[in-house]
Design an enzyme around this catalytic site. Structure first.
Site, PDB file in Angstrom:
ATOM      1  N   LYS A  13       0.822  -1.219   0.000  1.00 18.51           N
ATOM      2  CA  LYS A  13       0.000   0.000   0.000  1.00 18.51           C
ATOM      3  C   LYS A  13       0.847   1.256   0.000  1.00 18.51           C
ATOM      4  O   LYS A  13       0.586   2.190  -0.737  1.00 18.51           O
ATOM      5  CB  LYS A  13      -0.879   0.071   1.257  1.00 18.51           C
ATOM      6  N   ARG A  88     -10.069   0.772   9.098  1.00 11.62           N
ATOM      7  CA  ARG A  88      -9.569  -0.587   9.321  1.00 11.62           C
ATOM      8  C   ARG A  88     -10.621  -1.450  10.002  1.00 11.62           C
ATOM      9  O   ARG A  88     -10.366  -2.628  10.244  1.00 11.62           O
ATOM     10  CB  ARG A  88      -8.339  -0.515  10.233  1.00 11.62           C
ATOM     11  N   ARG A 127      11.619  -5.622   5.103  1.00 11.61           N
ATOM     12  CA  ARG A 127      11.340  -4.208   4.809  1.00 11.61           C
ATOM     13  C   ARG A 127      12.178  -3.284   5.708  1.00 11.61           C
ATOM     14  O   ARG A 127      12.448  -3.586   6.862  1.00 11.61           O
ATOM     15  CB  ARG A 127       9.848  -3.935   5.060  1.00 11.61           C
ATOM     16  N   ARG A 160      11.028  -1.257  11.237  1.00 13.86           N
ATOM     17  CA  ARG A 160       9.945  -0.909  12.156  1.00 13.86           C
ATOM     18  C   ARG A 160       9.876  -1.923  13.287  1.00 13.86           C
ATOM     19  O   ARG A 160      10.053  -3.106  13.049  1.00 13.86           O
ATOM     20  CB  ARG A 160       8.606  -0.890  11.408  1.00 13.86           C
ATOM     21  N   ARG A 171      -0.560  -9.130  13.039  1.00  8.74           N
ATOM     22  CA  ARG A 171      -1.169  -8.081  12.207  1.00  8.74           C
ATOM     23  C   ARG A 171      -1.988  -8.695  11.078  1.00  8.74           C
ATOM     24  O   ARG A 171      -3.035  -8.168  10.719  1.00  8.74           O
ATOM     25  CB  ARG A 171      -0.082  -7.148  11.649  1.00  8.74           C
TER      26      ARG A 171
HETATM   27  P1  ADP Z   1       0.601  -1.981   7.996  1.00  8.93           P
HETATM   28  O1  ADP Z   1      -0.465  -1.651   6.988  1.00  8.93           O
HETATM   29  O2  ADP Z   1       1.884  -2.401   7.365  1.00  8.93           O
HETATM   30  O3  ADP Z   1       0.139  -2.937   9.070  1.00  8.93           O
HETATM   31  P2  ADP Z   1       0.419   0.705   9.226  1.00  8.93           P
HETATM   32  O4  ADP Z   1       1.583   1.600   9.208  1.00  8.93           O
HETATM   33  O5  ADP Z   1      -0.778   1.067   8.398  1.00  8.93           O
HETATM   34  O6  ADP Z   1       1.011  -0.708   8.811  1.00  8.93           O
HETATM   35  O7  ADP Z   1      -0.108   0.499  10.733  1.00  8.93           O
HETATM   36  C1  ADP Z   1       0.752   0.097  11.764  1.00  8.93           C
HETATM   37  C2  ADP Z   1      -0.055  -0.144  13.046  1.00  8.93           C
HETATM   38  O8  ADP Z   1      -0.718   1.093  13.447  1.00  8.93           O
HETATM   39  C3  ADP Z   1      -1.200  -1.151  12.927  1.00  8.93           C
HETATM   40  O9  ADP Z   1      -0.764  -2.484  13.093  1.00  8.93           O
HETATM   41  C4  ADP Z   1      -2.129  -0.677  14.065  1.00  8.93           C
HETATM   42  O10 ADP Z   1      -1.664  -1.101  15.325  1.00  8.93           O
HETATM   43  C5  ADP Z   1      -2.000   0.835  14.020  1.00  8.93           C
HETATM   44  N1  ADP Z   1      -3.040   1.443  13.153  1.00  8.93           N
HETATM   45  C6  ADP Z   1      -2.834   2.067  11.950  1.00  8.93           C
HETATM   46  N2  ADP Z   1      -4.006   2.490  11.420  1.00  8.93           N
HETATM   47  C7  ADP Z   1      -4.981   2.114  12.301  1.00  8.93           C
HETATM   48  C8  ADP Z   1      -6.408   2.241  12.325  1.00  8.93           C
HETATM   49  N3  ADP Z   1      -7.093   2.815  11.321  1.00  8.93           N
HETATM   50  N4  ADP Z   1      -7.089   1.738  13.399  1.00  8.93           N
HETATM   51  C9  ADP Z   1      -6.427   1.148  14.395  1.00  8.93           C
HETATM   52  N5  ADP Z   1      -5.103   0.972  14.439  1.00  8.93           N
HETATM   53  C10 ADP Z   1      -4.374   1.453  13.405  1.00  8.93           C
END
Ligand code: ADP
Ligand code: ZN
Length: 218
Positions: A13, A88, A127, A160, A171
């Site tokens: 993404k 999400r 990554r 990360r 995740r």
């Molecule tokens: P990825 O898509 O690779 O899992 P992100 O950078 O989008 O990584 O998100 C990292 C973490 O941040 C998620 O695993 C979650 O804990 C938190 N997070 C991000 N966006 C949301 C959201 N919309 N609602 C709840 N938690 C979120």
């Protein structure tokens, strides 16, 4: 153009967003990036979010929704935006509907990035990201020109804290339980544009661009 991008963690993404925001002049709103920025700066929001993020769980909707609502009031959103990592959950999607309808706005398309699970674990654990400008790399598949340094800004790239095998599996579980249902939610509205990222990001991006064009978005 108001877009959402959906996809499993590590589906690509972020890489797609980096191209799409430049191509269409969109504000890129990544909730993960906003949380990481807050963690780096030691804000109360960052302290709260960190426990959830490192466990591979979702930050509570109440916190996340308020944060996005606030972000969407910023000037740069008026030219269009791409939401990355939000919504999400179905509850977040419903909250987003409400936030936008108050402003007489709506989402134009929802991009779904498709990547097989077998590829994800390998891609995410290799990554690396730039903590300074957000660019992402991969030591196996997309290494920076100079080892350990960001091509764009020269900062040291890092892994990360949630990109370990154990957290990635959590995740992925969280994704299937909470986020995958959003694909049906938006498919029901006829909004889905698919990009297949099993082969390479360029192919994925060109599929997305043609899908958007087919809807008169360009
Ligand atoms: P990825 O898509 O690779 O899992 P992100 O950078 O989008 O990584 O998100 C990292 C973490 O941040 C998620 O695993 C979650 O804990 C938190 N997070 C991000 N966006 C949301 C959201 N919309 N609602 C709840 N938690 C979120
Ligand atoms: Zn950088």
């Amino acid at each position: 153009m108001r877009l959402i991008i959906l996809g499993a963690p590590g589906s690509g993404k972020g890489t797609a967003c980096a191209v799409l925001k430049d191509t269409y002049g969109l504000a890129h709103i990544s909730t993960g990036d906003i949380f990481r920025e807050n963690i780096k700066n030691g804000t109360p929001l960052g302290q709260e979010a960190k426990t959830y993020i490192d466990a591979g769980a979702l930050v509570p909707d109440s916190v996340t929704i308020r944060m996005v609502e606030d972000r969407l009031t910023k000037d740069d959103c008026s030219k269009g935006f791409i939401l990355d990592g939000f919504p999400r959950t179905i509850a977040q999607a419903e909250a987003l509907d409400e936030i936008l309808s108050k402003k007489d706005e709506a989402i134009d398309a929802v991009i779904s990035v498709v990547t097989d699970d077998e590829l994800i674990m390998d891609r995410v654990t290799t990554r690396r990201v730039c903590p300074s400008c957000g660019a992402s790399y991969n030591v196996k598949y997309m290494p920076p020109k100079v080892e350990g340094k960001c091509d764009a800004c020269g900062a040291d790239i890092i892994q990360r804290s949630d990109d370990t095998a154990e957290t990635v599996q959590k995740r992925l579980d969280t994704y299937y339980e909470n986020t995958k249902p959003l694909i049906d939610f938006y498919a029901g509205r006829g909004l889905i544009v698919e990009g297949n990222n099993n082969v390479d990001p360029d192919q994925c991006i060109s599929e997305i661009k043609s899908g958007l064009e087919a809807r008169g978005l360009n």
